[in-house]
Design a protein around this motif. Sequence first.
Motif, PDB file in Angstrom:
ATOM      1  N   ARG A 140       0.846  -1.190   0.000  1.00 44.56           N
ATOM      2  CA  ARG A 140       0.000   0.000   0.000  1.00 44.56           C
ATOM      3  C   ARG A 140       0.886   1.247   0.000  1.00 44.56           C
ATOM      4  NH1 ARG A 140      -1.865  -0.180   4.920  1.00 44.56           N
ATOM      5  NH2 ARG A 140      -3.453  -1.759   4.420  1.00 44.56           N
ATOM      6  N   GLY A 141       0.622   2.156  -0.940  1.00 42.67           N
ATOM      7  CA  GLY A 141       1.376   3.393  -1.030  1.00 42.67           C
ATOM      8  C   GLY A 141       2.608   3.319  -1.911  1.00 42.67           C
ATOM      9  N   ASP A 142       2.934   2.138  -2.422  1.00 45.79           N
ATOM     10  CA  ASP A 142       4.086   2.029  -3.328  1.00 45.79           C
ATOM     11  C   ASP A 142       3.833   2.824  -4.603  1.00 45.79           C
ATOM     12  OD1 ASP A 142       5.711   0.525  -1.766  1.00 45.79           O
ATOM     13  OD2 ASP A 142       5.347  -1.386  -2.773  1.00 45.79           O
ATOM     14  N   ARG A 143       4.899   3.350  -5.155  1.00 47.08           N
ATOM     15  CA  ARG A 143       4.779   4.107  -6.404  1.00 47.08           C
ATOM     16  C   ARG A 143       4.273   3.229  -7.544  1.00 47.08           C
ATOM     17  NH1 ARG A 143       7.762   4.995 -10.521  1.00 47.08           N
ATOM     18  NH2 ARG A 143       9.419   3.677  -9.706  1.00 47.08           N
ATOM     19  N   LEU A 144       4.689   1.960  -7.533  1.00 50.39           N
ATOM     20  CA  LEU A 144       4.221   1.009  -8.552  1.00 50.39           C
ATOM     21  C   LEU A 144       3.256   0.029  -7.889  1.00 50.39           C
ATOM     22  CD1 LEU A 144       7.540   0.202 -10.467  1.00 50.39           C
ATOM     23  CD2 LEU A 144       5.681   1.700 -11.202  1.00 50.39           C
ATOM     24  N   PRO A 145       1.957   0.215  -8.047  1.00 52.42           N
ATOM     25  CA  PRO A 145       1.005  -0.724  -7.458  1.00 52.42           C
ATOM     26  C   PRO A 145       1.011  -2.052  -8.214  1.00 52.42           C
ATOM     27  CG  PRO A 145      -0.149   0.904  -8.786  1.00 52.42           C
ATOM     28  CD  PRO A 145       1.285   1.324  -8.760  1.00 52.42           C
ATOM     29  N   LEU A 146       0.293  -3.021  -7.669  1.00 52.52           N
ATOM     30  CA  LEU A 146       0.312  -4.366  -8.239  1.00 52.52           C
ATOM     31  C   LEU A 146      -0.187  -4.387  -9.676  1.00 52.52           C
ATOM     32  CD1 LEU A 146       0.979  -7.308  -7.548  1.00 52.52           C
ATOM     33  CD2 LEU A 146      -1.392  -7.600  -6.814  1.00 52.52           C
ATOM     34  N   TRP A 147      -1.197  -3.593  -9.981  1.00 54.18           N
ATOM     35  CA  TRP A 147      -1.740  -3.635 -11.343  1.00 54.18           C
ATOM     36  C   TRP A 147      -0.725  -3.138 -12.360  1.00 54.18           C
ATOM     37  CZ3 TRP A 147      -2.303   0.713 -14.363  1.00 54.18           C
ATOM     38  CH2 TRP A 147      -2.298   1.962 -13.712  1.00 54.18           C
ATOM     39  N   LYS A 148       0.099  -2.162 -11.974  1.00 50.12           N
ATOM     40  CA  LYS A 148       1.135  -1.692 -12.881  1.00 50.12           C
ATOM     41  C   LYS A 148       2.229  -2.750 -13.057  1.00 50.12           C
ATOM     42  CE  LYS A 148       0.975   3.350 -12.830  1.00 50.12           C
ATOM     43  NZ  LYS A 148       1.770   4.597 -12.603  1.00 50.12           N
ATOM     44  N   LEU A 149       2.572  -3.430 -11.971  1.00 50.30           N
ATOM     45  CA  LEU A 149       3.566  -4.491 -12.082  1.00 50.30           C
ATOM     46  C   LEU A 149       3.065  -5.584 -13.015  1.00 50.30           C
ATOM     47  CD1 LEU A 149       4.828  -4.918  -8.398  1.00 50.30           C
ATOM     48  CD2 LEU A 149       5.877  -3.628 -10.265  1.00 50.30           C
ATOM     49  N   ARG A 150       1.786  -5.889 -12.913  1.00 49.54           N
ATOM     50  CA  ARG A 150       1.231  -6.942 -13.766  1.00 49.54           C
ATOM     51  C   ARG A 150       1.307  -6.539 -15.237  1.00 49.54           C
ATOM     52  NH1 ARG A 150      -4.562  -9.975 -12.722  1.00 49.54           N
ATOM     53  NH2 ARG A 150      -4.377 -11.490 -14.409  1.00 49.54           N
ATOM     54  N   ILE A 151       0.963  -5.313 -15.557  1.00 51.26           N
ATOM     55  CA  ILE A 151       1.042  -4.848 -16.938  1.00 51.26           C
ATOM     56  C   ILE A 151       2.494  -4.840 -17.414  1.00 51.26           C
ATOM     57  CG2 ILE A 151       0.712  -2.843 -18.439  1.00 51.26           C
ATOM     58  CD1 ILE A 151      -1.768  -2.162 -16.769  1.00 51.26           C
ATOM     59  N   GLY A 152       3.383  -4.322 -16.559  1.00 49.02           N
ATOM     60  CA  GLY A 152       4.799  -4.242 -16.932  1.00 49.02           C
ATOM     61  C   GLY A 152       5.413  -5.601 -17.185  1.00 49.02           C
ATOM     62  N   LEU A 153       5.099  -6.577 -16.327  1.00 50.69           N
ATOM     63  CA  LEU A 153       5.670  -7.910 -16.509  1.00 50.69           C
ATOM     64  C   LEU A 153       5.051  -8.640 -17.687  1.00 50.69           C
ATOM     65  CD1 LEU A 153       7.986  -9.142 -14.897  1.00 50.69           C
ATOM     66  CD2 LEU A 153       6.938  -7.206 -13.750  1.00 50.69           C
ATOM     67  N   SER A 154       3.809  -8.314 -18.061  1.00 48.79           N
ATOM     68  CA  SER A 154       3.230  -8.873 -19.285  1.00 48.79           C
ATOM     69  C   SER A 154       4.008  -8.371 -20.495  1.00 48.79           C
ATOM     70  CB  SER A 154       1.749  -8.477 -19.403  1.00 48.79           C
ATOM     71  OG  SER A 154       0.984  -9.037 -18.355  1.00 48.79           O
ATOM     72  N   LEU A 155       4.362  -7.086 -20.481  1.00 50.72           N
ATOM     73  CA  LEU A 155       5.186  -6.540 -21.560  1.00 50.72           C
ATOM     74  C   LEU A 155       6.580  -7.143 -21.544  1.00 50.72           C
ATOM     75  CD1 LEU A 155       5.558  -4.551 -23.877  1.00 50.72           C
ATOM     76  CD2 LEU A 155       6.006  -2.753 -22.194  1.00 50.72           C
ATOM     77  N   TYR A 156       7.121  -7.364 -20.358  1.00 49.87           N
ATOM     78  CA  TYR A 156       8.438  -7.992 -20.198  1.00 49.87           C
ATOM     79  C   TYR A 156       8.450  -9.377 -20.847  1.00 49.87           C
ATOM     80  CZ  TYR A 156      12.857  -8.248 -17.482  1.00 49.87           C
ATOM     81  OH  TYR A 156      14.155  -8.296 -17.072  1.00 49.87           O
ATOM     82  N   ASP A 157       7.385 -10.157 -20.591  1.00 49.13           N
ATOM     83  CA  ASP A 157       7.280 -11.480 -21.208  1.00 49.13           C
ATOM     84  C   ASP A 157       7.225 -11.372 -22.724  1.00 49.13           C
ATOM     85  OD1 ASP A 157       7.215 -12.588 -18.678  1.00 49.13           O
ATOM     86  OD2 ASP A 157       5.027 -12.824 -18.637  1.00 49.13           O
ATOM     87  N   ALA A 158       6.461 -10.388 -23.223  1.00 49.07           N
ATOM     88  CA  ALA A 158       6.336 -10.229 -24.678  1.00 49.07           C
ATOM     89  C   ALA A 158       7.681  -9.860 -25.303  1.00 49.07           C
ATOM     90  CB  ALA A 158       5.284  -9.173 -24.994  1.00 49.07           C
ATOM     91  N   LEU A 159       8.418  -8.959 -24.648  1.00 50.86           N
ATOM     92  CA  LEU A 159       9.711  -8.538 -25.199  1.00 50.86           C
ATOM     93  C   LEU A 159      10.742  -9.671 -25.153  1.00 50.86           C
ATOM     94  CD1 LEU A 159       9.905  -4.935 -23.710  1.00 50.86           C
ATOM     95  CD2 LEU A 159       9.628  -5.548 -26.113  1.00 50.86           C
ATOM     96  N   SER A 160      10.529 -10.649 -24.283  1.00 53.46           N
ATOM     97  CA  SER A 160      11.407 -11.826 -24.277  1.00 53.46           C
ATOM     98  C   SER A 160      10.956 -12.845 -25.307  1.00 53.46           C
ATOM     99  CB  SER A 160      11.429 -12.468 -22.883  1.00 53.46           C
ATOM    100  OG  SER A 160      10.217 -13.158 -22.628  1.00 53.46           O
ATOM    101  N   LEU A 161       9.911 -12.493 -26.084  1.00 50.04           N
ATOM    102  CA  LEU A 161       9.336 -13.379 -27.099  1.00 50.04           C
ATOM    103  C   LEU A 161       8.819 -14.669 -26.470  1.00 50.04           C
ATOM    104  CD1 LEU A 161      11.960 -12.883 -29.966  1.00 50.04           C
ATOM    105  CD2 LEU A 161       9.875 -11.565 -29.489  1.00 50.04           C
ATOM    106  N   TYR A 162       8.431 -14.549 -25.208  1.00 53.09           N
ATOM    107  CA  TYR A 162       7.849 -15.666 -24.458  1.00 53.09           C
ATOM    108  C   TYR A 162       8.777 -16.890 -24.427  1.00 53.09           C
ATOM    109  CZ  TYR A 162       3.745 -12.726 -24.966  1.00 53.09           C
ATOM    110  OH  TYR A 162       2.882 -11.664 -24.931  1.00 53.09           O
ATOM    111  N   ARG A 163      10.082 -16.615 -24.449  1.00 52.12           N
ATOM    112  CA  ARG A 163      11.054 -17.710 -24.414  1.00 52.12           C
ATOM    113  C   ARG A 163      11.592 -17.972 -23.014  1.00 52.12           C
ATOM    114  NH1 ARG A 163      14.608 -16.628 -29.936  1.00 52.12           N
ATOM    115  NH2 ARG A 163      12.880 -16.897 -31.417  1.00 52.12           N
ATOM    116  N   SER A 164      11.037 -17.308 -22.029  1.00 53.44           N
ATOM    117  CA  SER A 164      11.399 -17.578 -20.634  1.00 53.44           C
ATOM    118  C   SER A 164      10.127 -17.919 -19.880  1.00 53.44           C
ATOM    119  CB  SER A 164      12.074 -16.352 -20.012  1.00 53.44           C
ATOM    120  OG  SER A 164      11.197 -15.238 -20.048  1.00 53.44           O
TER     121      SER A 164
END
Length: 563
Positions: free
Chosen positions: A135-159
């Motif tokens: 609670r109160g973090d600059r990056l809330p859970l929903w932002k982390l979820r979106i960011g890590l979805s993009l992270y997976d895509a940029l890895s071409l889903y090879r991890s």
Amino acid sequence: MRRNHRADVLPVQESPPPWGPVEIRSLRDRLRQADADERGRTEAAWDLIVVGAGIAGAGVARDAALRGLRVLVLDARDLAFGTSSRSSRLIHGGVRYLEQGELGLVYEALRERRLLYKIAGHIVQPARFLFPAYRGDRLPLWKLRIGLSLYDALSLYRSHGHRVLRPAAARALEPLLREEGLRGAVTYEDAVTDDARLTLATLQDARRHGAQVLTYAPVVAIRRADDDQLVELDGGLRVRARAVVVAAGPWTSERLLGVAGAHLLALSRGIHLVLRAADVPIRQPLVVQAQKERRILFVVPWGARTYLGTTDTAYEGDPAASGVTASDTDELFALIGKVLPGAVLGRERIVSAWSGVRPLVRDEHADPGDPTAEISRSHRIVETAEGVIAVVGGKLTTYRSMAEETVDRVIRRLRQRGRLPAGVGRCQTHRHPLVAGEPLSPLELQNPLLGDLAQRHGPLARDLHARIEADPRLGARIVEDLPYCWAEVDHAISHEGAVHLEDVLRRRIPLALTDADLGARVAREVATRLVTAWGGGAADIEAELQRYREAMRVETGRVLAPC
């Protein structure tokens, strides 16, 4: 035995040739002879001289050597002396760079991470990172979820993709997490490494393909000599090459690059603290948000130890003297303590520490007062009016691609000037492992000693294990609660280019970072073996011990017990 593209390049060895006192002295003698010889002043003895034996210089040397160029690497200190042995020891795409919109950098880093799994699998190990949100973090859970979805895509889903955890599941995975205010967590894949040994393995493969490396050889000037570059070393020794690449990290400056080096870098200091795993018993690498800053910290398990870091503050002065301050320590403990309230944190619990200076490429359009955490980790290749090429900035993770781009530039310039040797090929660094030989089999890895050695030496662990079988005393641990053995000390002296005691205990075998006494209990014995190999005496042993005490005082702020 395989051969390089060019007939005048040394044959490729199946394992790196010895790199001890005899070989180092022989190379120095050859350079002196070439300088004294009239032909050595009128013909280029080398196709490429690389100034800097950190990870960037090592990558350039390996790439160029694999293509068939004659390469000499020079450094004023030991290999990986600077930033390349003082990082967070991670191979990662850079989750936080997504927020800065640097998608290209993240994509490049994730691609390079995948390649390092392939070519350096013994020393670049995937791990699941846990990133909690409160609670109160600059990056809330929903932002982390979106960011890590993009992270997976940029890895071409090879991890292995990310997972989102509810608070109870996050604490089940990591019981040390603070319960109050926990909104959940994400887990995702990145990798851990040993930055100094990654640099060493890269240089060793360059040597295996014919490159030569000379440390403790400060370069004082680079100037044009007809169609070549003349590199002058401290003491007046001159070496001629068709091209020069400067990869000096935070030491990049006008001294070697002239006006092209002016105001090129912004330096950032980061520290790490090492504690006993029993004091910070986390189960996997943990990511911690720094409040009100676009900065994250890491808490990483490291065998019998746990380390945490890093700070990110502007720095001026000698990068070798950055040190660890009380305010840095207090800041780290305060940030980590909020997330891990059960961790035993305190200055008296610190086993060791390290401090490094990042060479960040300055954005001429940015506000000079911006925090260094906001400066891009992208690299830049610059060329002086005299034709010297420099690679600056970048990340440990992307060193191979930085090197490829740099050597492409060198070859393009040599071709334009009609100076490119025949038979030089394309980049091969993504195809060949850093350490030659078959990876150890599952059966071999069941041998505790052999399996442990393999984590640091890869297939070369078989050679060390054979020495231990011939002399079981070499298999004894140097320090009881750490995995390093005496065979590795002798190997560092005879085959890994160690010149001084600190080279052995800081960058080949990291007792300086992991032993509560910073290696003081065994320093005299290690110094004796080193000095004996170099043909020195009692006074040289004392000099090495004093040099090591001073190095530890500067880096950790601690005074060693008598050695």
